[in-house]
Design a protein around this motif. Structure first.
Motif, PDB file in Angstrom:
ATOM      1  N   HIS A  36      56.832  36.376  40.005  1.00 14.76           N
ATOM      2  CA  HIS A  36      55.922  36.154  41.080  1.00 14.76           C
ATOM      3  C   HIS A  36      54.876  35.331  40.720  1.00 14.76           C
ATOM      4  O   HIS A  36      54.366  34.621  41.259  1.00 14.76           O
ATOM      5  CB  HIS A  36      55.412  37.732  41.182  1.00 14.76           C
ATOM      6  N   THR A  37      54.335  35.319  39.216  1.00 12.26           N
ATOM      7  CA  THR A  37      53.106  34.870  39.179  1.00 12.26           C
ATOM      8  C   THR A  37      53.336  32.890  38.999  1.00 12.26           C
ATOM      9  O   THR A  37      52.252  32.407  39.050  1.00 12.26           O
ATOM     10  CB  THR A  37      52.359  35.194  37.843  1.00 12.26           C
ATOM     11  N   ILE A  38      54.577  32.759  38.815  1.00 14.37           N
ATOM     12  CA  ILE A  38      54.898  31.256  38.757  1.00 14.37           C
ATOM     13  C   ILE A  38      54.441  30.813  39.962  1.00 14.37           C
ATOM     14  O   ILE A  38      54.105  29.318  40.164  1.00 14.37           O
ATOM     15  CB  ILE A  38      56.115  30.916  38.360  1.00 14.37           C
ATOM     16  N   LEU A  39      54.494  31.459  41.163  1.00  8.79           N
ATOM     17  CA  LEU A  39      53.968  30.966  42.535  1.00  8.79           C
ATOM     18  C   LEU A  39      52.361  30.240  42.043  1.00  8.79           C
ATOM     19  O   LEU A  39      52.279  29.073  42.684  1.00  8.79           O
ATOM     20  CB  LEU A  39      53.932  31.785  43.340  1.00  8.79           C
ATOM     21  N   LEU A  40      51.682  30.762  41.272  1.00 10.12           N
ATOM     22  CA  LEU A  40      50.321  30.467  41.257  1.00 10.12           C
ATOM     23  C   LEU A  40      50.228  29.353  40.539  1.00 10.12           C
ATOM     24  O   LEU A  40      49.785  28.350  40.870  1.00 10.12           O
ATOM     25  CB  LEU A  40      49.410  31.517  40.511  1.00 10.12           C
ATOM     26  N   GLY A  41      51.087  29.042  39.241  1.00  8.76           N
ATOM     27  CA  GLY A  41      51.195  27.873  38.459  1.00  8.76           C
ATOM     28  C   GLY A  41      51.553  26.600  39.536  1.00  8.76           C
ATOM     29  O   GLY A  41      51.076  25.643  39.399  1.00  8.76           O
ATOM     30  N   ILE A  42      52.568  27.108  40.326  1.00 11.46           N
ATOM     31  CA  ILE A  42      53.028  25.881  41.205  1.00 11.46           C
ATOM     32  C   ILE A  42      52.050  25.352  42.090  1.00 11.46           C
ATOM     33  O   ILE A  42      51.893  24.265  42.301  1.00 11.46           O
ATOM     34  CB  ILE A  42      54.305  26.439  42.018  1.00 11.46           C
ATOM     35  N   VAL A  43      51.358  26.442  42.748  1.00 10.39           N
ATOM     36  CA  VAL A  43      50.370  25.884  43.818  1.00 10.39           C
ATOM     37  C   VAL A  43      49.133  25.294  42.974  1.00 10.39           C
ATOM     38  O   VAL A  43      48.754  23.949  43.400  1.00 10.39           O
ATOM     39  CB  VAL A  43      49.691  27.172  44.235  1.00 10.39           C
ATOM     40  N   PHE A  91      50.248  41.017  37.737  1.00  4.22           N
ATOM     41  CA  PHE A  91      51.338  40.216  38.471  1.00  4.22           C
ATOM     42  C   PHE A  91      50.810  40.204  39.998  1.00  4.22           C
ATOM     43  O   PHE A  91      50.775  39.154  40.745  1.00  4.22           O
ATOM     44  CB  PHE A  91      52.682  40.241  38.470  1.00  4.22           C
ATOM     45  N   THR A  92      50.359  41.277  40.715  1.00  2.00           N
ATOM     46  CA  THR A  92      49.930  41.390  41.851  1.00  2.00           C
ATOM     47  C   THR A  92      48.826  40.727  41.996  1.00  2.00           C
ATOM     48  O   THR A  92      48.470  39.845  43.143  1.00  2.00           O
ATOM     49  CB  THR A  92      49.754  42.883  42.316  1.00  2.00           C
ATOM     50  N   ALA A  93      47.898  40.818  41.285  1.00  2.00           N
ATOM     51  CA  ALA A  93      46.544  40.000  41.253  1.00  2.00           C
ATOM     52  C   ALA A  93      46.748  38.365  40.985  1.00  2.00           C
ATOM     53  O   ALA A  93      46.144  37.744  41.938  1.00  2.00           O
ATOM     54  CB  ALA A  93      45.227  40.462  40.142  1.00  2.00           C
ATOM     55  N   LEU A  94      47.512  37.981  40.187  1.00  2.24           N
ATOM     56  CA  LEU A  94      47.653  36.532  40.234  1.00  2.24           C
ATOM     57  C   LEU A  94      48.529  36.093  41.345  1.00  2.24           C
ATOM     58  O   LEU A  94      48.160  35.175  42.282  1.00  2.24           O
ATOM     59  CB  LEU A  94      48.507  36.218  38.960  1.00  2.24           C
TER      60      LEU A  94
END
Lengths: 364, 290, 241
Positions: A36-43, A91-94
């Motif tokens: 889930h959190t890799i989405l933040l990295g991608i963004v 993970f939900t926070a990120l």
């Protein structure tokens, strides 16, 4: 189209070879967090590079994946929050930050969350790369490389991974760092998850990491066997997923995940010591036990002649159950019926003798 | 200030606040039991239920989609129980498997629906993955209201049973409490709250509303009653603030905003709570000087 | 003559279709302190769990105060083995002890002043009143055991059933628990206690049940606590003759 199948197979092999250790370390849900959190990295990386194909996306996303693991560990070390709760919160926070960033800034750029979450392996062959003069899908090239790296990692550190999985204290005593091994593993997991998300989607990548492993885990005990069987199920799942997805026009990663569950459940139910066989065995044991109990009751002096009513009362059985048991016993020649009462035959007498030995009981 | 009385804001704020209040209280039980990620698995697993309900009804009708979500939540839980009880696979592995497989099934069904001209108006479905509180209708709020009131009432009626069971299951059965009944009760409340909350915060993030408030409560108190009150209030306050941010500033969806607010509260509690890091240090210094 | 407050007739209990208890007959004498001893796997905990109706027997009858119903369990205060509770649960010592009062409460009804008084006096008896506001996770093993005995006292039952209450606790707590048990006996209570340490049986108990799947000897310590009886139960790993 066959390239799509290759991408799926290579993706599932590259993920599940690491998944073996995640499952054995009880870290399967950490993959859930990372995916889930890799989405933040991608963004974040996308904001900097403005290019959806930039390799920085992979690096940025993998960094956030490792950061997630680190944050969870950090919170665990404070002993303030239980491990599972800290996974759920981190993970939900990120992920929430990522969604806000996308909806606030990325409306006019082409970062489709849907594709990130769902993935679409069908598009993989469109994005090509020249390697040694051959044109191949970029995803296949990247995942192939990762498959080699991951397999190499497992082969090279097999002993260390094994010891740190089964006996972390022993690993500490013989002097190598389980933390180092753990973070190496988690870094590879993050990189693999990022590269694979393009093809299979961020959430379904969890399935690729764990489903073949769990199916193999049901069947074998030895680690080395488990790794090979995992590879087998990885190939089986993705091939079937591909065929179904192709023929009825479904999301292939979705179909693969569904197939993976069905195969898992089949193995769970039908394997030699699986649910159904155990249930049947238990039932048979229960019946045999009840037979032995009734016969042993009848072998006691004060119950030499006994009515079915008395037996029912003694064992708290219904009349119908009791009648059924007695019928079988009579048919097999262990008891005879005279008037309303039953009594043991010689054969029945012998049977109680063996039952006592079987159940380790002393004579009454 | 005008904003605070606007119709959309009120609808959304009432819905999310109620939802977070109830989920905060009910979720605390799973947090204490060390099973908080079951909510995550169930949240994701509701997705195919939503699509199937949509396929049957043909429109994104709030009630039928919620029913579909509940059914698949229950199925997912049943699978998890079955796998963990009858094999060597741990809760961790079972959750990851069920979560991703069910979500995968949802994805496959969704691609089928979107590729099929027989189904129209499919765009509303994504709201259930990521949450789209701004599109909440009166009916959504009514559903949340009913679910919250029912689960809170059940919680109050069975308060002592739930408390004793969570603390000491064996003792509870010796004094005449049925442990499987209470377990089932807590789980149904959780699943129902997830189902009605999907539209507001989405399948992926809903687990936060079940975990974070309880964690905050546990960081501030060591009495069950105080813990759940803090959890409920923390959930409600965060939901209100989050919804306010979402309405006042463009590009802040309500669900994620609420979760950011809750996470900030978790962080503050970790530092300054009764057992917090700063509090601990402070106590130590005081202890050494006296 | 004293009465039999628990009467077990011809009990058979099986786990996974293997008998754990076989044709067991025993009685608990009213106002006695009875030890259950026997080797590992002798079915001691199984026996207790059957009495508490946590396990369903294959056959046999258990009478508590002459009754077979679930209601009769209210006459029993049960102190389970350690490690069966959720230590992270946010609750204070006083709260745990108050849980003992819920047996006498209906639904929703909350404990009143009277209940608080009873709980406080139970804590005082166990010398734990200073800890009443502590969270249970902050207690030592011995202190936890004291809290659970205090909870049992709060239940105000006639019979106390305990599963190895003296296992792994400090000597002060052990002495205190035994003192408390003896003073409760003077108030007319009866005790059935699974016990591991054979050296202290004579000192702590007045009756004993020696078992290994079935009863090998039971009765007054002075009559049945002989090395012959003990050897018989402990030497037979399996009871086949």
């Amino acid at each position: 189209m066959i390239e799509v199948l290759f991408v799926l197979i290579v993706a599932s092999l590259a993920t599940s070879v690491l998944g073996v250790f995640l499952v054995l370390k009880n870290q399967a849900m950490t993959t859930d967090a990372i995916s889930h959190t890799i989405l933040l990295g991608i963004v974040l990386a996308f904001f900097i590079t403005q290019d959806i194909r930039s390799p920085w996306l992979i690096i940025g996303a993998a960094l956030v994946g490792v950061l997630t693991v680190y944050l969870i560990q950090l919170i665990n070390q404070t002993n303030l929050i239980k491990n599972d709760a800290s996974i759920g919160i981190v993970f939900t926070a990120l992920f929430a930050i990522a969604i806000i960033l996308i909806s606030r800034y990325a409306d006019n750029v082409h970062l489709d969350i849907d594709v990130v979450i769902a993935g679409e392996v069908l598009f993989a062959p469109l994005n090509r790369i020249e390697i040694f003069g051959y044109s191949m899908p970029r995803a296949l090239w990247q995942l192939g490389l990762l498959l080699i790296v991951n397999t190499g990692f497992v082969a090279l550190f097999y002993k260390e991974l094994k010891v740190s999985t089964f006996d972390p204290k022993f690993a500490y005593v013989i002097g190598f760092s389980t933390t180092l091994i753990y973070y190496m593993l988690m870094t590879l997991v993050s990189v693999t998850a990022v590269v694979a998300f393009d093809a299979v989607g961020a959430i379904l990548v969890i399935n690729f990491f764990v489903a073949p492993v769990l199916t193999a885990y049901l069947l074998v005990k030895r680690l080395s066997h488990m790794i090979f069987l995992t590879a087998f199920f990885a190939i089986l799942n993705s091939t079937l997923g591909y065929l179904i997805g192709y023929n009825i026009d479904l999301s292939m990663s979705g179909a693969t995940a569904t197939v993976a569950l069905i195969i898992f459940i089949m193995v769970f139910l039908f394997k030699p010591d699986g649910y159904i066989i155990l249930k049947i065995k238990k039932r048979r044991q229960k019946k045999e036990f009840m037979h032995a109990m009734i016969l042993m009751l009848m072998s006691e002096d004060e119950h030499e002649m006994i009515s079915s009513k008395e037996i029912a009362k003694h064992f708290n059985l219904t009349r119908a159950e009791t009648e059924k048991q007695l019928e079988t016993l009579e048919m097999e020649g262990y008891i005879v019926k005279t008037d309303d009462h039953y009594m043991l035959t010689i054969r029945g007498e012998e049977f109680t003798h063996y039952s006592r030995i079987k159940y380790e009981l002393k004579p009454y | 200030m005008e904003l605070l009385t606007s119709y959309t804001f009120l609808i959304v704020a009432i819905g999310t606040t109620l939802l977070s209040f109830a989920s905060g209280i009910i979720g605390t039980i799973s947090v204490i039991k060390g099973q908080s990620l079951i909510g995550d698995a169930i949240g994701h697993a509701t997705f195919p239920g939503i699509i199937l309900a949509f396929m049957l009804v043909g429109v994104t009708d709030t009630l039928s989609l919620a029913v579909g979500a509940v059914i698949f939540g229950v199925i997912a839980f049943f699978f998890i129980q079955m796998i963990t009880n009858h094999s060597k696979i741990t809760l961790d592995g079972a959750l990851a498997l069920i979560l991703s497989s069910f979500f995968g099934l949802g994805m496959a069904l969704k691609s089928f629906v979107q590729g099929n001209p027989a189904f129209q108006n499919t765009q509303g479905i994504d709201d259930y993955i990521f949450g789209q509180a701004a599109y909440m209708l009166r009916l959504d709020v009514y559903l949340i209201l009913i679910a919250s009131v029912i689960s809170l009432l059940l919680f109050i009626i069975f308060y002592h049973q739930i408390r004793i069971y969570t603390f000491d299951p064996i003792y509870s059965s010796t004094i005449g409490i049925n442990p499987s009944l209470i377990n089932f009760l807590v789980l149904s409340m959780t699943i129902i709250l997830i189902a009605v909350g999907l539209k507001a915060v989405g399948a992926i993030l809903i687990v936060n509303l079940l975990i974070a408030p309880g964690v905050i409560g546990l960081l501030w108190s060591n009495r069950f009653k105080t813990v759940i009150i803090i959890a409920g209030v923390a959930g409600a306050v965060s939901a209100f603030i989050g919804t306010y941010i979402s309405t006042a500033f463009a590009g802040f969806p309500a669900g994620p905003s609420i979760i950011i607010v809750l996470s900030v509260f978790v962080f503050i509690s970790m530092l300054f709570g009764r057992k917090g890091l700063v509090t601990r240090k402070f106590k130590k210094v005081r202890g050494e000087s006296s | 003559m004293t009465e039999d407050i628990i009467k077990i007739k011809d009990l058979i209990v099986a786990y996974d279709e293997k008998p754990a208890i076989w044709h067991l007959n025993m009685t608990l004498q009213e106002n006695s302190i009875t030890a259950i001893v026997g080797p590992n796997g002798a079915g001691k905990s199984t026996l207790i769990k059957s009495i508490m109706q946590l396990i369903k027997p294959v056959s046999g009858e258990i009478h508590i105060n002459g009754s077979k119903s679930k209601k009769a369990l209210r006459d029993i205060a049960y102190v389970p083995q350690k490690g069966e509770v959720n230590w992270e649960f946010p609750t204070t010592v006083l709260d745990v002890v108050l849980m003992g009062r819920y047996v006498h409460k209906g639904w929703i009804k909350r404990p009143n002043k009277e209940d608080h008084k009873i709980a406080m006096s139970a804590l005082r008896e166990m010398k734990m009143e200073a800890f009443r506001n502590r969270q249970i996770s902050e207690l030592s093993g011995g202190q936890r055991q004291r809290v659970f005995l205090a909870r049992a006292i709060c239940q105000d039952a006639d019979i106390y059933i305990m599963d190895e209450p003296l296992q792994g606790i400090d000597i002060t707590t052990e002495k205190l628990i035994i003192e408390t048990i003896k003073s409760l006996q003077e108030q007319g209570k009866s005790f059935l206690i699974v016990h591991h340490n054979l050296d202290t049986v004579k000192e702590y108990f007045d009756h004993v049940v020696i078992m290994n799947k079935t009863i090998f000897a039971s009765g007054k310590i002075s009559e049945v606590w002989t090395s012959e009886n003990i050897d018989k139960a402990y030497s037979e790993v399996s009871a086949v003759r």
